[in-house]
Scaffold this active site. Structure first.
Site: not given
Lengths: 208, 251
Positions: B11, B130
């Site tokens: 990330d 997602d």
């Protein structure tokens, strides 16, 4: 010595450029261009290719005179050329991606869709697969048999003359993944994305 | 034989790694380039950056990160997060990304996937899904999991394959961050419905979860973040473990 990566709008070539620069360091000049004079005057050519057979052949034709310059370089002058992925596939006489498209015709054969055996195999063939080296090739010098290379493709090159094949890989069938015919070299896998072993292949080509 | 891939994900926020490997000998623990290099030297089959930069002014930081990484890592590099248009994709690819993963934009505007896969080839277009369970089905969420589109995730996956996606990165929202393992039902359902590779994501807490993702979830590749962070497991440990369970990996 000057090695030219042909920039003909064949998709993303930054990884090819980065890997050749990494290997060449300052020993060899790497040029990225579509300038015909510069291509003509180089010692070696790299022909990358991403996307479809049709789009790459189309992009090549869009640069006037490029096909002739490449033909002269490879066929008349017999100087070394390395085709990567669709760059290799374009060596064929004909490709069947999207629609029937004529290739460069340097190595007789066709490019057709990989048989996925009714969905038993995923396409594209993406990831690391081992190569079976079937004949000595200058670009595979010091590369161990069964080395892993990074692949991403849905179409395969099927040459008529099997003696040009230097390596294959096993997927749904035995796929041709490296060819050598005199001064013409090609890999279906991406040496530029195949870690240190891939860089070694690039080094082999540069050192020819 | 084609090997199953192990993909560590980093990330990145404002050009810095938010969670990452905590190695004592790391000169700069927040440097994504250095961390990516550790992963690729350790045998990572691909590297994935997820840009979670929130502010638009700092959005450009990811381009610099990608450019530097691609000059040091010679394995495929996938970049996701905040990609809105074909122009964004073009810019990332020019910086040295090999693939981009598209999430919200793929839901909001199907043309982004159709156009970009035509322009750059399916091989570099990953659609990130997602998904969150709702009753007996899964729904697609966007905007980093904040908005429910109400779209059925399985049908959406099939549609994305038709639109030209080369791979699907499937994250279970229910499992993400829980470390209890992938949502195996979701992965195997999607994988059996599409002919393109599925990358499983969300929920890995142990090395055995990686095995489940491939064996039970039928994924071609497994993506994980936190088990590789702070030195909990190295890439090599993960691959050796998969190998010991009979899963083909590149060692």
């Amino acid at each position: 010595m000057k090695v030219t990566i042909v920039d003909y709008n064949s998709g993303n070539i930054s990884s090819v450029i980065n890997s050749f620069n990494e290997v060449a360091k300052n020993k060899v000049k790497i040029e990225v261009t579509s300038d015909l004079n510069k291509i003509q005057s180089s010692d070696k050519i790299v022909l990358p290719g991403q996307g479809s057979f049709k789009s790459c052949v189309g992009a090549l034709k869009n640069i006037e005179g490029l096909k002739d310059v490449l033909n002269e370089f490879v066929i008349s002058n017999k100087k070394p050329l390395l085709g990567i992925c669709v760059g290799l596939q374009m060596f064929a006489d004909i490709g069947y991606e999207e629609t029937e498209t004529k290739g460069l015709g340097w190595i007789s054969g066709k490019v057709s869709k990989i048989d996925n055996q009714n969905g038993r195999y995923k396409l594209p063939h993406i990831g690391w697969n081992q190569i079976n080296i079937v004949k000595d090739s200058k670009i595979l010098r010091d590369i161990e048999n069964n080395s892993h290379m990074y692949f991403v493709h849905s179409y395969e090159f099927i040459p008529e003359d099997k003696s040009v094949i230097s390596a294959t890989t096993d997927y749904s069938s035995n796929i041709v993944c490296s060819v050598e015919k005199e001064n013409i070299f090609g890999t279906q896998f991406h040496p530029e994305k195949s870690d240190k072993i891939g860089l070694k292949i690039i080094n082999n080509f540069i050192s020819l | 034989m084609l090997k199953n891939r192990v993909i560590p994900c980093l990330d990145v926020k404002n050009g810095r790694v938010v969670k990452g490997i905590n190695f004592v000998d790391l000169k700069d623990a927040g440097d994504p380039v250095e961390q990516a290099k550790i992963y690729s030297d350790g045998g990572a089959d691909e590297i994935c950056f997820l840009d979670i930069t929130a502010s638009n002014e700092k959005r450009d930081t990811i381009y610099d990160v990608v450019e530097k990484t691609s000059k040091k890592c010679f394995v495929p590099l996938t970049v996701g997060g905040g990609i809105r248009s074909v122009d964004d994709i073009n810019k990332l690819l020019n910086c040295g990304a090999d693939k981009v993963s598209i999430n919200t934009a793929a839901v909001e505007n199907s043309k982004v996937v159709i156009d970009s896969s035509k322009k750059f080839g399916s091989q570099c277009i990953v659609v990130a899904i997602d998904a969150k369970k709702n009753g007996d089905k899964w729904e697609v969420f966007t905007h980093g999991g904040r908005n429910n589109s109400g779209i059925n995730a399985i049908e959406y996956a099939e549609q994305m394959e038709k639109n030209g996606a080369g791979e699907l990165l499937v994250t279970s929202m229910d499992r993400d961050g829980t470390q209890v393992g992938y949502d195996i039902n979701l992965m195997s359902k999607i994988s059996s419905k599409v002919n393109i590779p599925v990358i499983a994501s969300g929920g890995v807490g142990t090395l055995n979860h990686l095995v489940d993702g491939i064996k039970l979830g039928k994924a071609s590749a497994v993506l994980a973040a936190s088990i590789f962070h702070y030195g909990k497991h190295s890439i090599k440990e993960a691959k050796d473990y998969l190998d010991s369970k009979g899963i083909p990996v590149r060692i």
